[in-house]
Write a protein that holds these residues in place. Structure first.
Motif, PDB file in Angstrom:
ATOM      1  N   ALA A 223      64.661 139.270  61.422  1.00 26.57           N
ATOM      2  CA  ALA A 223      63.941 138.417  60.808  1.00 26.57           C
ATOM      3  C   ALA A 223      62.345 138.655  60.212  1.00 26.57           C
ATOM      4  O   ALA A 223      61.818 138.582  59.299  1.00 26.57           O
ATOM      5  N   PHE A 224      61.763 139.383  61.427  1.00 23.81           N
ATOM      6  CA  PHE A 224      60.362 140.082  61.113  1.00 23.81           C
ATOM      7  C   PHE A 224      60.392 141.361  61.554  1.00 23.81           C
ATOM      8  O   PHE A 224      60.878 141.411  62.863  1.00 23.81           O
ATOM      9  N   LYS A 225      59.793 142.325  60.884  1.00 22.71           N
ATOM     10  CA  LYS A 225      59.565 143.533  61.238  1.00 22.71           C
ATOM     11  C   LYS A 225      58.040 143.828  61.089  1.00 22.71           C
ATOM     12  O   LYS A 225      57.533 143.311  60.272  1.00 22.71           O
ATOM     13  N   VAL A 226      57.260 144.660  61.842  1.00 16.71           N
ATOM     14  CA  VAL A 226      56.054 144.935  61.804  1.00 16.71           C
ATOM     15  C   VAL A 226      55.801 146.463  61.990  1.00 16.71           C
ATOM     16  O   VAL A 226      56.380 147.027  62.974  1.00 16.71           O
ATOM     17  N   GLU A 227      55.072 147.028  61.036  1.00 18.58           N
ATOM     18  CA  GLU A 227      54.693 148.460  61.095  1.00 18.58           C
ATOM     19  C   GLU A 227      53.294 148.957  61.182  1.00 18.58           C
ATOM     20  O   GLU A 227      52.546 147.794  60.480  1.00 18.58           O
TER      21      GLU A 227
ATOM     22  N   THR B 108      38.679 154.793  60.549  1.00 16.63           N
ATOM     23  CA  THR B 108      38.149 153.604  61.125  1.00 16.63           C
ATOM     24  C   THR B 108      39.065 152.441  60.693  1.00 16.63           C
ATOM     25  O   THR B 108      38.747 150.860  60.837  1.00 16.63           O
ATOM     26  N   HIS B 109      40.219 152.525  60.089  1.00 14.49           N
ATOM     27  CA  HIS B 109      41.182 151.764  59.318  1.00 14.49           C
ATOM     28  C   HIS B 109      42.539 151.750  59.516  1.00 14.49           C
ATOM     29  O   HIS B 109      42.895 152.905  59.287  1.00 14.49           O
ATOM     30  N   ALA B 110      43.229 150.529  59.654  1.00 15.16           N
ATOM     31  CA  ALA B 110      44.623 150.830  59.835  1.00 15.16           C
ATOM     32  C   ALA B 110      45.317 149.566  58.976  1.00 15.16           C
ATOM     33  O   ALA B 110      44.533 148.596  58.674  1.00 15.16           O
ATOM     34  N   GLN B 111      46.487 149.862  58.611  1.00 16.39           N
ATOM     35  CA  GLN B 111      47.293 148.741  58.066  1.00 16.39           C
ATOM     36  C   GLN B 111      48.517 148.093  58.964  1.00 16.39           C
ATOM     37  O   GLN B 111      49.213 148.917  59.513  1.00 16.39           O
TER      38      GLN B 111
ATOM     39  N   ALA C 244      37.888 145.380  67.172  1.00 20.97           N
ATOM     40  CA  ALA C 244      38.766 145.577  65.931  1.00 20.97           C
ATOM     41  C   ALA C 244      38.984 144.279  65.172  1.00 20.97           C
ATOM     42  O   ALA C 244      38.686 143.257  65.819  1.00 20.97           O
ATOM     43  N   GLN C 245      38.762 144.190  63.858  1.00 17.41           N
ATOM     44  CA  GLN C 245      38.754 143.294  63.124  1.00 17.41           C
ATOM     45  C   GLN C 245      40.084 143.112  62.201  1.00 17.41           C
ATOM     46  O   GLN C 245      40.370 143.985  61.696  1.00 17.41           O
ATOM     47  N   LEU C 246      40.901 142.063  62.380  1.00 17.65           N
ATOM     48  CA  LEU C 246      42.042 141.609  61.565  1.00 17.65           C
ATOM     49  C   LEU C 246      41.720 141.021  60.362  1.00 17.65           C
ATOM     50  O   LEU C 246      41.165 139.846  60.475  1.00 17.65           O
ATOM     51  N   THR C 247      42.127 141.395  59.189  1.00 19.75           N
ATOM     52  CA  THR C 247      42.105 140.773  58.046  1.00 19.75           C
ATOM     53  C   THR C 247      43.162 140.285  57.411  1.00 19.75           C
ATOM     54  O   THR C 247      44.076 141.366  56.965  1.00 19.75           O
ATOM     55  N   LEU C 248      43.628 139.071  57.087  1.00 21.04           N
ATOM     56  CA  LEU C 248      45.075 138.734  56.624  1.00 21.04           C
ATOM     57  C   LEU C 248      44.588 137.983  54.960  1.00 21.04           C
ATOM     58  O   LEU C 248      43.780 137.392  54.876  1.00 21.04           O
ATOM     59  N   PRO C 249      45.583 138.318  54.060  1.00 18.12           N
ATOM     60  CA  PRO C 249      45.606 137.630  52.813  1.00 18.12           C
ATOM     61  C   PRO C 249      45.892 136.252  53.038  1.00 18.12           C
ATOM     62  O   PRO C 249      46.334 135.753  54.133  1.00 18.12           O
ATOM     63  N   SER C 250      45.299 135.440  52.263  1.00 16.33           N
ATOM     64  CA  SER C 250      45.719 133.957  52.146  1.00 16.33           C
ATOM     65  C   SER C 250      47.193 133.617  52.005  1.00 16.33           C
ATOM     66  O   SER C 250      47.746 134.289  51.013  1.00 16.33           O
TER      67      SER C 250
ATOM     68  N   THR D  32      53.930 141.235  53.942  1.00 11.81           N
ATOM     69  CA  THR D  32      52.491 141.058  53.907  1.00 11.81           C
ATOM     70  C   THR D  32      51.732 142.004  54.558  1.00 11.81           C
ATOM     71  O   THR D  32      52.327 142.621  55.417  1.00 11.81           O
ATOM     72  N   VAL D  33      50.746 142.485  53.896  1.00 18.33           N
ATOM     73  CA  VAL D  33      49.702 143.798  54.551  1.00 18.33           C
ATOM     74  C   VAL D  33      48.571 143.220  54.944  1.00 18.33           C
ATOM     75  O   VAL D  33      47.594 142.423  54.269  1.00 18.33           O
ATOM     76  N   ALA D  34      48.434 143.652  56.347  1.00 17.49           N
ATOM     77  CA  ALA D  34      47.052 143.022  57.127  1.00 17.49           C
ATOM     78  C   ALA D  34      46.108 144.294  57.142  1.00 17.49           C
ATOM     79  O   ALA D  34      46.733 145.433  57.417  1.00 17.49           O
ATOM     80  N   ASP D  35      44.896 144.040  57.012  1.00 18.30           N
ATOM     81  CA  ASP D  35      43.856 145.407  57.443  1.00 18.30           C
ATOM     82  C   ASP D  35      43.385 145.029  58.803  1.00 18.30           C
ATOM     83  O   ASP D  35      42.973 144.072  59.104  1.00 18.30           O
ATOM     84  N   VAL D  36      43.364 146.195  59.368  1.00 14.78           N
ATOM     85  CA  VAL D  36      42.540 146.508  60.807  1.00 14.78           C
ATOM     86  C   VAL D  36      41.409 147.135  60.565  1.00 14.78           C
ATOM     87  O   VAL D  36      41.643 148.341  60.342  1.00 14.78           O
ATOM     88  N   VAL D  37      40.174 146.783  60.984  1.00 17.14           N
ATOM     89  CA  VAL D  37      39.088 147.662  60.712  1.00 17.14           C
ATOM     90  C   VAL D  37      38.443 147.819  62.250  1.00 17.14           C
ATOM     91  O   VAL D  37      38.448 147.003  62.978  1.00 17.14           O
TER      92      VAL D  37
END
Lengths: 177, 601
Positions: free
Chosen positions: B47-51, B58-61, B87-93, B112-117
């Motif tokens: 149902a859900f996969k994450v990569e 300094t930056h991962a997705q 680490a800072q996780l940014t998600l789209p709305s 969905t793609v989230a950014d991690v800084v």
């Protein structure tokens, strides 16, 4: 020569088609939505041996429910379909006191406490934050989903399992009420 | 008159196309069982996969893949480690969803793609927690996943892609393409892959079958008719592969595993042998006359009746060569079986097979000009293809044969044609240049065949180096690696813990797994590989029985079946990449070195 060729081609076709069908047959359970298999009685010990407490801290050894028909409903406050079905389960529980109804919350006691304030139910809600999912799995929840509901007969056998939202009607007919 | 016949012929072709169309209906039928049936739910990992992927220093997705009909709660996507400050996780709305208890919620129904800084050093592993539900009225408990990040070696390397990207296997590439979800890209990508596949020896057998159909049956064909015939043939081939895609979508089982069983390999090889005999003119390959007559009578009503038998011939040919192209298909089938997306699978494999059919279409289109009139020249070519098909048969079946027997077969395949090419007949003094050249080639073939025979007797390990044991001496033959068996996840954990700071390699093996045997034969036997593996604890999981414990082991590493090789570092953590499928010794060594093996010769 032509005849030989025909025979060779026929045999080849039969081999190819035959092995194809054999493969399909051997893997048929993959194609057909098979009936979920009910866990056998030996797995019930995991339930009978558990002792859980409700959101206020009162402990319940589950062995005390042996000998009664039973509904075990796994749920969590963060699970919307679980919350939807609970009023119906509660109605059934108040109409049939002879059936033991238990809600096992895969959740924190505080969240359950807060939830009960707004949506009271008549049956005990026991906290199984960590042990809930493994217990549900032992009782046949091989998909690891919530809500998950198990119907246990008075003889201590699992007679029905339900993945996802249940209704009062589904539960009554499962218990022959 | 001619035009109406032409039109009718195309009408027949359109009907054949329409025969492919019911697949669309079949896909809907499949969804009856998989998607719409309320009793059938995806396990949480489907149902859900994450990569996770590192973008720069300094930056991962993080990429969340959400199966159709499911959603993730935005609020409940959290980084578990590293913690908040570094680490800072940014998600789209997300999309709004009104929850009766918690009020308005944001959820993700799609990928969905989230950014991690990172403000500190990039960690080796990201731990992320997420929780979601299905629209079918059920939820999944929170999942916590550890995702390894490939460290960026140095700031200078940030612009180049990670070295591991170059090592990606074909199946990963096609899997990634599918997961991108863009339809035209999928169609174009698979069409291109099919074109490439068309130039592998696997497609050889189709060429003489097809030209036999065109030239043989219809001696005086027009170019248009030849093209139409080859189009029918190609569409038949497409039907088989599209069915394979649908089956993969329905079954959730890796089809190529089934195609790699000894029974399938032997059947494939036998079919190649039968085909090659027809090339040598022992008999004419045709459908049984009963069936052919029935077809013929039935199809006479539509004109262009041969189209139908060509269509079927194409479908059968695709079946025949499928063991040969199984490996490149594996990736596509793997992904399709994961998603249960039947339509996607059908489209992807249809475009793949269409790509494979392009050369065949070209041959058809050129029928009048390129293909010569039948004659002695044609017979020579037919025999050549016959030998090539026998070679494919040996190649297909070689993984399950002992090496000595393989060498013997190859030797026979070299020596006998060499004799037919008159390698040992004396040349007349008046011989032409052509005859002399042929004799030269024949002699080389003969000598190579003899070398193979010697290799078979002296215990050589590869047909490419038949005299290796004679030149390198006996001591070159290294003993097989000794693996410690693990039977369950618990045994594996114990073994990894007892490794005491040694790195660990876990190899998944099964008796029916052809690539596993190839690993044993060609990779693990290589001295350079053995040297690299010497400092590791070697574990092997035999999943031949495929029981519950085996399945649990495979699932732990998201593998669908052997071969699969997993590495653990000195701390007992899994190291990426997990090797799926067969890699030859060179690529295997590169991966070994890239995961932090001491860089020695």
């Amino acid at each position: 020569m032509r005849k030989v060729a025909s025979i060779v081609m026929t045999v080849l076709l039969m081999v190819v088609l035959g092995s194809g069908f054999r493969w399909l047959y051997l893997n048929r359970h993959q194609f057909l939505a098979t009936e979920a298999t009910l866990p056998d009685e030996s797995h019930m010990n995991a339930l009978w041996n558990a002792t859980l407490s409700d959101q206020k801290g009162k402990t319940y050894p589950l062995a005390q429910f042996k000998g009664k028909p039973m509904i075990v409903n796994f749920w969590a406050t963060w699970c919307e379909p679980c919350r939807e079905e609970m009023p119906e389960i509660s109605e059934l529980a108040s109409a049939h006191p002879e059936v033991a109804v238990l809600g096992l919350a895969v959740d924190e006691a505080a969240a359950v406490h807060e939830f009960v304030e707004s949506t009271p139910v008549v049956y005990p809600l026991l906290i199984a934050e960590n042990e809930g999912m493994p217990l549900a799995e032992t009782l046949g929840n091989n998909k690891g989903v919530l809500p998950y509901t198990v119907i246990v007969s008075a003889q201590g056998e699992i007679t029905h399992i339900f993945f996802g939202r249940v209704s009062r009607k589904m539960l009554s007919s499962a218990l022959n009420l | 008159m001619v035009i109406t016949m032409w039109f009718r012929r195309w009408l027949t072709l359109a009907m054949l196309l329409a025969m492919v169309m019911p697949l669309q209906a079949a896909t809907g039928f499949g969804q009856l069982f998989t998607e719409d049936d309320a009793q059938e739910f995806l396990p949480v990992d489907k149902a859900f996969k994450v990569e996770a992927a590192l973008v720069d220093a300094t930056h991962a997705q993080l990429r969340f893949i959400v199966a159709p009909g499911h959603y993730l709660y935005r609020e409940r996507i959290q980084l578990v480690s590293p913690t908040g400050e570094t680490a800072q996780l940014t998600l789209p709305s997300g999309e709004a969803k009104n929850d009766p208890n918690f009020g308005p919620q944001q959820v993700f129904h799609h990928d969905t793609v989230a950014d991690v800084v990172f403000s500190a050093a990039v960690p080796a592993v990201l731990q992320v927690r997420y929780q979601g539900c299905s629209e079918k009225g059920l939820c999944y408990p929170p999942q916590t996943k550890s995702l390894p990040l490939n460290a960026v070696a140095s700031p200078a390397a940030t612009n180049t892609t990670s070295p591991l990207a170059a090592l990606e296997t074909e199946d990963e590439v096609s899997g990634k393409l599918l997961s991108s979800g863009r339809w035209w890209q999928i169609v174009a990508g698979f069409f291109g892959a099919g074109l490439l596949l068309a130039f592998t020896p696997c497609v050889f057998p189709m060429i003489p079958i097809l030209s036999g159909i065109i030239v043989g049956k219809n001696a005086h064909t027009s170019r248009a008719k030849a093209f139409t015939l080859s189009l029918a043939y190609t569409l038949g081939m497409c039907l088989t592969y599209t069915l394979a895609g649908v089956a993969a979508g329905l079954s959730g089982q890796l089809l190529s595993n089934a195609l790699q069983t000894p029974a399938a390999l032997i059947a494939g090889a036998l079919i190649f042998v039968a085909l090659s005999f027809s090339m040598f003119g022992f008999y004419e390959l045709k459908l049984p006359s009963v069936i052919e007559n029935a077809f013929f009578n039935w199809s006479k009503r539509f004109t262009g009746g041969h189209l139908l038998s060509d269509f079927l011939m194409g479908a059968i040919s695709a079946l025949i060569i499928s063991p040969c192209v199984a490996a490149p298909l594996a990736g596509a089938l793997l992904y399709i079986s994961q998603t249960h997306d039947v339509v996607l699978g059908a489209v992807a494999l249809f475009s793949l097979s269409l790509g494979m059919g392009v050369p065949l279409l070209l041959i058809g289109a050129s029928a009048g000009s390129i293909l010569p009139k039948a004659g002695e020249w044609m017979n020579a070519i037919r025999r050549l293809f016959g030998v090539l098909m026998l070679a494919v048969a040996v190649w297909v079946v070689s993984p399950i044969l002992p090496v000595a027997l393989q060498l013997l077969l190859w030797a026979a395949l070299c020596i006998i044609p060499a004799i037919y090419l008159r390698a040992i007949d004396p040349l007349p003094t008046t011989a032409t240049t052509g005859q002399r050249l042929t004799k030269g080639v024949a002699l080389m073939l003969l000598l190579y065949g003899i070398a193979l025979l010697i290799g078979a007797w002296s215990g050589a390990r590869s047909p490419l180096q038949p005299l290796q044991t004679l030149t390198a001496g006996r001591q070159a033959a290294l003993p097989a690696l000794s693996f410690q068996r693990v039977r369950s996840v618990q045994e594996l954990e114990q073994a990894v813990q007892s490794a005491q700071g040694k790195r660990v390699m876990l190899d998944f093996y099964a008796d029916w797994c052809v690539s596993c045997k190839e690993y044993e034969q060609f990779v693990f036997s290589e001295p350079a590989v053995q040297a690299e593996l010497k400092q590791m604890l070697l574990l092997q999981a035999d999943v031949t029985a495929n029981n519950a414990q085996d399945a649990a082991l495979l699932k732990k590493f998201a593998l669908f079946g052997p071969p699969g090789i997993v590495f653990f570092d000195a701390q007992g953590q899994t190291v990426q990449p997990v090797i799926k499928g067969y890699h030859d010794a060179g690529r295997f060594l590169k991966i070994l070195q890239s995961i932090g093996g001491s860089p020695h010769a």
